[in-house]
Design an enzyme around this catalytic site. Structure first.
Site, PDB file in Angstrom:
ATOM      1  N   ASP A  23       0.851  -1.185   0.000  1.00 28.51           N
ATOM      2  CA  ASP A  23       0.000   0.000   0.000  1.00 28.51           C
ATOM      3  C   ASP A  23       0.891   1.240   0.000  1.00 28.51           C
ATOM      4  O   ASP A  23       2.104   1.155   0.179  1.00 28.51           O
ATOM      5  CB  ASP A  23      -0.977  -0.007   1.179  1.00 28.51           C
ATOM      6  CG  ASP A  23      -0.290  -0.065   2.523  1.00 28.51           C
ATOM      7  OD1 ASP A  23       0.930   0.157   2.581  1.00 28.51           O
ATOM      8  OD2 ASP A  23      -0.970  -0.327   3.527  1.00 28.51           O
ATOM      9  N   SER A  24       0.302   2.392  -0.208  1.00 27.66           N
ATOM     10  CA  SER A  24       1.096   3.596  -0.445  1.00 27.66           C
ATOM     11  C   SER A  24       1.634   4.227   0.829  1.00 27.66           C
ATOM     12  O   SER A  24       2.501   5.098   0.767  1.00 27.66           O
ATOM     13  CB  SER A  24       0.242   4.632  -1.175  1.00 27.66           C
ATOM     14  OG  SER A  24      -0.769   5.138  -0.320  1.00 27.66           O
ATOM     15  N   GLY A  80      -0.313   6.021   2.618  1.00 30.37           N
ATOM     16  CA  GLY A  80      -1.174   7.177   2.812  1.00 30.37           C
ATOM     17  C   GLY A  80      -2.023   7.081   4.066  1.00 30.37           C
ATOM     18  O   GLY A  80      -2.129   8.041   4.825  1.00 30.37           O
ATOM     19  N   PHE A  81      -2.618   5.920   4.301  1.00 32.93           N
ATOM     20  CA  PHE A  81      -3.483   5.756   5.468  1.00 32.93           C
ATOM     21  C   PHE A  81      -2.697   5.982   6.758  1.00 32.93           C
ATOM     22  O   PHE A  81      -3.174   6.641   7.683  1.00 32.93           O
ATOM     23  CB  PHE A  81      -4.121   4.370   5.470  1.00 32.93           C
ATOM     24  CG  PHE A  81      -5.032   4.123   6.640  1.00 32.93           C
ATOM     25  CD1 PHE A  81      -6.343   4.587   6.625  1.00 32.93           C
ATOM     26  CD2 PHE A  81      -4.580   3.452   7.761  1.00 32.93           C
ATOM     27  CE1 PHE A  81      -7.181   4.380   7.712  1.00 32.93           C
ATOM     28  CE2 PHE A  81      -5.417   3.237   8.854  1.00 32.93           C
ATOM     29  CZ  PHE A  81      -6.721   3.711   8.825  1.00 32.93           C
ATOM     30  N   GLN A 137     -11.965   6.990  -3.812  1.00 30.64           N
ATOM     31  CA  GLN A 137     -12.322   7.621  -2.545  1.00 30.64           C
ATOM     32  C   GLN A 137     -13.704   8.272  -2.696  1.00 30.64           C
ATOM     33  O   GLN A 137     -14.453   7.905  -3.575  1.00 30.64           O
ATOM     34  CB  GLN A 137     -11.249   8.640  -2.139  1.00 30.64           C
ATOM     35  CG  GLN A 137      -9.920   8.017  -1.712  1.00 30.64           C
ATOM     36  CD  GLN A 137      -9.996   7.310  -0.360  1.00 30.64           C
ATOM     37  OE1 GLN A 137     -10.999   7.364   0.357  1.00 30.64           O
ATOM     38  NE2 GLN A 137      -8.916   6.617   0.008  1.00 30.64           N
ATOM     39  N   ASP A 152      -7.720  -7.291   2.434  1.00 31.64           N
ATOM     40  CA  ASP A 152      -6.623  -7.458   3.390  1.00 31.64           C
ATOM     41  C   ASP A 152      -7.065  -6.910   4.738  1.00 31.64           C
ATOM     42  O   ASP A 152      -7.955  -6.055   4.809  1.00 31.64           O
ATOM     43  CB  ASP A 152      -5.370  -6.701   2.930  1.00 31.64           C
ATOM     44  CG  ASP A 152      -5.458  -5.216   3.275  1.00 31.64           C
ATOM     45  OD1 ASP A 152      -4.863  -4.799   4.283  1.00 31.64           O
ATOM     46  OD2 ASP A 152      -6.155  -4.468   2.559  1.00 31.64           O
ATOM     47  N   CYS A 178     -12.252 -27.541  11.716  1.00 27.43           N
ATOM     48  CA  CYS A 178     -11.031 -27.052  11.065  1.00 27.43           C
ATOM     49  C   CYS A 178      -9.988 -28.160  11.014  1.00 27.43           C
ATOM     50  O   CYS A 178      -9.809 -28.902  11.987  1.00 27.43           O
ATOM     51  CB  CYS A 178     -10.484 -25.841  11.827  1.00 27.43           C
ATOM     52  SG  CYS A 178      -8.992 -25.118  11.101  1.00 27.43           S
ATOM     53  N   CYS A 220      -6.684 -27.499  10.262  1.00 24.89           N
ATOM     54  CA  CYS A 220      -5.351 -26.902  10.266  1.00 24.89           C
ATOM     55  C   CYS A 220      -4.454 -27.612  11.291  1.00 24.89           C
ATOM     56  O   CYS A 220      -4.919 -28.366  12.143  1.00 24.89           O
ATOM     57  CB  CYS A 220      -5.418 -25.396  10.544  1.00 24.89           C
ATOM     58  SG  CYS A 220      -5.644 -24.938  12.287  1.00 24.89           S
ATOM     59  N   CYS A 268      -5.514 -27.098  15.032  1.00 24.13           N
ATOM     60  CA  CYS A 268      -6.722 -27.818  15.474  1.00 24.13           C
ATOM     61  C   CYS A 268      -6.513 -29.328  15.516  1.00 24.13           C
ATOM     62  O   CYS A 268      -7.196 -30.031  16.256  1.00 24.13           O
ATOM     63  CB  CYS A 268      -7.899 -27.446  14.570  1.00 24.13           C
ATOM     64  SG  CYS A 268      -8.409 -25.713  14.766  1.00 24.13           S
ATOM     65  N   HIS A 304      -3.854 -20.350  13.003  1.00 22.72           N
ATOM     66  CA  HIS A 304      -5.235 -20.791  12.830  1.00 22.72           C
ATOM     67  C   HIS A 304      -6.107 -19.706  12.206  1.00 22.72           C
ATOM     68  O   HIS A 304      -6.885 -19.983  11.286  1.00 22.72           O
ATOM     69  CB  HIS A 304      -5.838 -21.218  14.163  1.00 22.72           C
ATOM     70  CG  HIS A 304      -7.329 -21.373  14.092  1.00 22.72           C
ATOM     71  ND1 HIS A 304      -7.942 -22.501  13.573  1.00 22.72           N
ATOM     72  CD2 HIS A 304      -8.335 -20.513  14.411  1.00 22.72           C
ATOM     73  CE1 HIS A 304      -9.260 -22.336  13.589  1.00 22.72           C
ATOM     74  NE2 HIS A 304      -9.523 -21.133  14.104  1.00 22.72           N
TER      75      HIS A 304
END
Length: 372
Positions: A94-95, A97-98, A191, A268, A306, A308, A311, A337
């Site tokens: 990401d840039s 900016g946030f 935006q 994300d 699950c 994984c 688990c 998990h």
């Protein structure tokens, strides 16, 4: 064809959900997809091998943090971000900016860019659209973001309009400054806050600039979820069908499903890793706060549905013990998990789209998770 190519495999006529495939320089991404966040060139507590083991197709890193530490020049000397962090699959940055705009009084916005103080040591820095492109070109990520201004919530119409106009001007400067178009795809960011006409204006003007993909920003910034979904319903139908759509900073299970239903391809969020460090797990039956006393003698798996590694090998009682004792392994196992849970959710979503049963899948999932 440029750095990326989006292939639309199936579109649900009933909902707008899309099943696609995104071709990048470091591999193919099956969409819709959730992207684990590796802010500082690492997904907290996870090795690259573990990320591959749980099905991560792409991870996200942060321009702001990597610029401050260790510095984009060092990453470039190391051979780029992929080489530096030993990750041979796609990376999105990401840039920043946030992060810059969230600094509040520590930053000052001008047309040229933003002057800000580092949250690490108070040192002063300046980021412009051109500087952000220089940093991301040096990092070498497959997908990079324009420098934009993310309006807060709530914000007045006038403030949001002026912020949007600046974001559009900065997007043009970013495109002009981007030097590695064959290996890095630059996404424009939509935006417009919570105003329908500004969202429409943003899409129209970003499409005129023409980017290989589009991010939807300025959502999940404190507004109620029904308002976020409303903004998505205005926005996604206006975006081109032959390019990927990325909803920034969204990753709760309900928002993932609602976003997919409204035509989003990429997501994300830091939620999965953050709540893991605080002792909370996402499970098929809803959130489990594993540090609670009721799990002290619970010798069952974290999630019965699950498969994984966590688990299959550890009990709730043991995980609670690790978290209560402050052991690093507890955070690691819950992170593993939670990321697996989210990646597997999106795998099942893709299958549901292919089989034209996404609405049924959503209803069943929401009922079991506790959203209904």
């Amino acid at each position: 064809m440029g750095a990326i190519k989006y292939e639309l495999i199936k579109e649900c006529k009933q909902t707008g959900a899309r099943r696609g495939r995104l071709h990048t320089p470091h591999g193919i991404i099956e969409t819709p997809i959730f992207m684990p966040v590796g802010t500082q060139a690492t997904v907290k507590s996870m090795t690259p091998e573990e990320l591959k083991e749980i099905g991560s197709q792409i991870i996200l890193s942060n321009t702001y943090h990597l610029y401050l530490r260790p510095g984009h020049e060092l990453v470039q000397k190391a051979g780029g971000l992929h080489q530096f962090m030993n990750w041979d699959k796609p990376i999105l940055t990401d840039s920043g900016g946030f992060q810059v705009f969230s600094l509040g009084e520590l930053r000052k916005i001008k047309e040229e860019g933003v002057t800000f103080q580092s949250h690490l040591d108070g040192s002063k820095h300046f980021l412009s659209p051109e500087k952000v492109m220089e940093i991301q070109n040096a990092l070498g990520s497959d997908i990079i973001m324009c420098f934009d201004e993310c309006a807060p919530y709530p914000a007045t119409y006038e403030y949001t309009r002026d912020s949007l106009d600046r974001t559009i001007r900065w997007a043009k400067r970013c495109k002009d400054a981007h030097k590695n178009t064959e290996n890095q795809a630059l996404f424009g960011i939509i935006q417009g806050g919570m105003y329908r006409d500004l969202r429409e204006k943003s899409v129209k003007e970003m499409l005129e600039i023409d980017f290989p993909g589009y991010s939807i920003g300025g959502l999940s910034v404190g507004e109620p979820k029904h308002l976020m979904y409303e903004m998505l319903e205005y926005t996604t139908p206006l975006l081109p069908k032959d390019k990927p759509r990325y909803l920034m900073g969204v990753g709760s299970p309900d928002a993932l499903l609602e976003g997919v239903l409204r035509g989003v391809d990429m997501f994300d969020c830091v939620l999965q890793t953050r709540i893991a460090r605080n002792g909370t797990a996402m499970t098929s039956g809803g959130r489990v706060v594993i540090r609670n006393a009721k799990y002290m003698e619970d010798f069952t798996p974290l999630d019965h549905e699950c498969d994984c590694y966590v688990c299959k090998n550890y009990t709730r009682a043991y995980l609670r013990h690790l978290i209560k004792a402050g052991e690093i392994l507890g955070a690691r196992l819950l992170t593993y998990h939670n990321l697996y849970f989210s990646l597997n959710l999106m795998k099942n979503v893709r299958l549901a789209i292919e089989e034209d049963r996404l609405l049924d899948f959503k209803e069943e999932f929401f009922k079991k998770y506790g959203y209904c």
